[in-house]
Scaffold this motif. Structure first.
Motif, PDB file in Angstrom:
ATOM      1  N   MET A  19       0.875  -1.222  -0.087  1.00  0.00           N
ATOM      2  CA  MET A  19       0.189   0.128   0.047  1.00  0.00           C
ATOM      3  C   MET A  19       0.794   1.157   0.116  1.00  0.00           C
ATOM      4  O   MET A  19       0.638   2.157  -0.659  1.00  0.00           O
ATOM      5  CB  MET A  19      -1.028  -0.033   1.265  1.00  0.00           C
ATOM      6  N   VAL A  20       2.042   1.354   0.767  1.00  0.00           N
ATOM      7  CA  VAL A  20       2.832   2.198   0.713  1.00  0.00           C
ATOM      8  C   VAL A  20       3.573   2.561  -0.414  1.00  0.00           C
ATOM      9  O   VAL A  20       3.543   3.664  -1.097  1.00  0.00           O
ATOM     10  CB  VAL A  20       4.065   2.174   1.669  1.00  0.00           C
ATOM     11  N   VAL A  21       3.848   1.474  -1.263  1.00  0.00           N
ATOM     12  CA  VAL A  21       4.350   1.575  -2.558  1.00  0.00           C
ATOM     13  C   VAL A  21       3.449   2.117  -3.621  1.00  0.00           C
ATOM     14  O   VAL A  21       3.921   2.881  -4.259  1.00  0.00           O
ATOM     15  CB  VAL A  21       4.915   0.042  -3.139  1.00  0.00           C
ATOM     16  N   ASN A  22       2.228   1.821  -3.507  1.00  0.00           N
ATOM     17  CA  ASN A  22       1.061   2.048  -4.416  1.00  0.00           C
ATOM     18  C   ASN A  22       0.946   3.813  -4.048  1.00  0.00           C
ATOM     19  O   ASN A  22       0.475   4.325  -5.050  1.00  0.00           O
ATOM     20  CB  ASN A  22       0.068   1.492  -4.171  1.00  0.00           C
ATOM     21  N   CYS A  23       1.287   4.284  -3.239  1.00  0.00           N
ATOM     22  CA  CYS A  23       1.408   5.609  -2.813  1.00  0.00           C
ATOM     23  C   CYS A  23       2.454   6.386  -3.289  1.00  0.00           C
ATOM     24  O   CYS A  23       2.610   7.753  -3.167  1.00  0.00           O
ATOM     25  CB  CYS A  23       1.077   5.927  -1.412  1.00  0.00           C
ATOM     26  N   LYS A  75     -10.529  10.343   6.159  1.00  0.00           N
ATOM     27  CA  LYS A  75     -10.491   8.958   6.711  1.00  0.00           C
ATOM     28  C   LYS A  75     -11.471   8.176   6.092  1.00  0.00           C
ATOM     29  O   LYS A  75     -11.050   6.858   6.074  1.00  0.00           O
ATOM     30  CB  LYS A  75     -11.213   9.206   8.143  1.00  0.00           C
ATOM     31  N   PRO A  76     -12.546   8.523   5.473  1.00  0.00           N
ATOM     32  CA  PRO A  76     -13.512   7.552   4.639  1.00  0.00           C
ATOM     33  C   PRO A  76     -12.710   7.047   3.311  1.00  0.00           C
ATOM     34  O   PRO A  76     -12.781   5.596   2.986  1.00  0.00           O
ATOM     35  CB  PRO A  76     -14.710   8.285   4.341  1.00  0.00           C
ATOM     36  N   GLN A  77     -11.710   7.806   2.650  1.00  0.00           N
ATOM     37  CA  GLN A  77     -10.837   7.596   1.537  1.00  0.00           C
ATOM     38  C   GLN A  77     -10.247   6.404   1.994  1.00  0.00           C
ATOM     39  O   GLN A  77      -9.700   5.460   1.310  1.00  0.00           O
ATOM     40  CB  GLN A  77     -10.187   8.649   0.847  1.00  0.00           C
ATOM     41  N   ALA A  78      -9.517   6.567   3.197  1.00  0.00           N
ATOM     42  CA  ALA A  78      -8.388   5.722   3.565  1.00  0.00           C
ATOM     43  C   ALA A  78      -9.031   4.196   4.087  1.00  0.00           C
ATOM     44  O   ALA A  78      -8.217   3.171   3.464  1.00  0.00           O
ATOM     45  CB  ALA A  78      -7.606   6.385   5.005  1.00  0.00           C
ATOM     46  N   LEU A  79      -9.902   4.315   4.580  1.00  0.00           N
ATOM     47  CA  LEU A  79     -10.726   3.094   4.906  1.00  0.00           C
ATOM     48  C   LEU A  79     -10.943   2.483   3.504  1.00  0.00           C
ATOM     49  O   LEU A  79     -10.793   1.019   3.461  1.00  0.00           O
ATOM     50  CB  LEU A  79     -12.022   3.240   5.615  1.00  0.00           C
ATOM     51  N   GLN A  80     -11.682   3.108   2.466  1.00  0.00           N
ATOM     52  CA  GLN A  80     -11.887   2.557   1.281  1.00  0.00           C
ATOM     53  C   GLN A  80     -10.649   2.012   0.648  1.00  0.00           C
ATOM     54  O   GLN A  80     -10.776   0.811  -0.028  1.00  0.00           O
ATOM     55  CB  GLN A  80     -12.593   3.341   0.574  1.00  0.00           C
ATOM     56  N   ALA A  81      -9.407   2.677   0.704  1.00  0.00           N
ATOM     57  CA  ALA A  81      -8.465   2.096   0.018  1.00  0.00           C
ATOM     58  C   ALA A  81      -7.871   1.174   0.706  1.00  0.00           C
ATOM     59  O   ALA A  81      -7.357   0.093  -0.206  1.00  0.00           O
ATOM     60  CB  ALA A  81      -7.339   3.335   0.171  1.00  0.00           C
ATOM     61  N   VAL A  82      -7.860   0.865   2.005  1.00  0.00           N
ATOM     62  CA  VAL A  82      -7.460  -0.318   2.641  1.00  0.00           C
ATOM     63  C   VAL A  82      -8.337  -1.677   2.102  1.00  0.00           C
ATOM     64  O   VAL A  82      -7.960  -2.726   1.950  1.00  0.00           O
ATOM     65  CB  VAL A  82      -7.229  -0.364   4.127  1.00  0.00           C
ATOM     66  N   LYS A  83      -9.673  -1.277   2.224  1.00  0.00           N
ATOM     67  CA  LYS A  83     -10.506  -2.345   1.930  1.00  0.00           C
ATOM     68  C   LYS A  83     -10.224  -3.030   0.672  1.00  0.00           C
ATOM     69  O   LYS A  83     -10.188  -3.965   0.235  1.00  0.00           O
ATOM     70  CB  LYS A  83     -12.154  -1.803   1.853  1.00  0.00           C
TER      71      LYS A  83
END
Length: 90
Positions: A19-23, A75-83
């Motif tokens: 996920m960090v690499v994808n950022c 915060k909702p975007q972060a949750l969605q990205a991790v999902k």
């Protein structure tokens, strides 16, 4: 169990590193990376449980906090990205 707790139970060093690499960050084989572009050596690391610690600043937290505080997601975007990254949503 809420969404955060469910997702946190699935986090580990490898999927957080992805996920960090994808950022746009480069994570080395020791799970270390540079948060700030002007660093000569990596100041941040990812622990076995996926927790991120930046030794060059005051940041420490999970991938949700990283995406929100460092990358700039809501915060909702972060949750969605991790999902999405963990395959809970397509």
């Amino acid at each position: 169990m809420n969404d955060y707790a469910l997702l946190k139970s699935h986090l580990n060093q490898d999927n957080v590193a992805c996920m960090v690499v994808n950022c746009g960050y480069e994570v080395d084989k020791y799970y270390k990376f540079k948060i700030r572009k002007d660093e000569r050596t990596p100041s941040a690391s990812i622990s076995k449980n996926g927790y991120i610690k930046d030794f060059g600043d005051n940041f420490s937290g999970d991938i949700f906090a990283f995406l929100h505080e460092i990358v700039g997601y809501s915060k909702p975007q972060a949750l969605q990205a991790v999902k999405y990254a963990l395959g809970f949503e397509r």
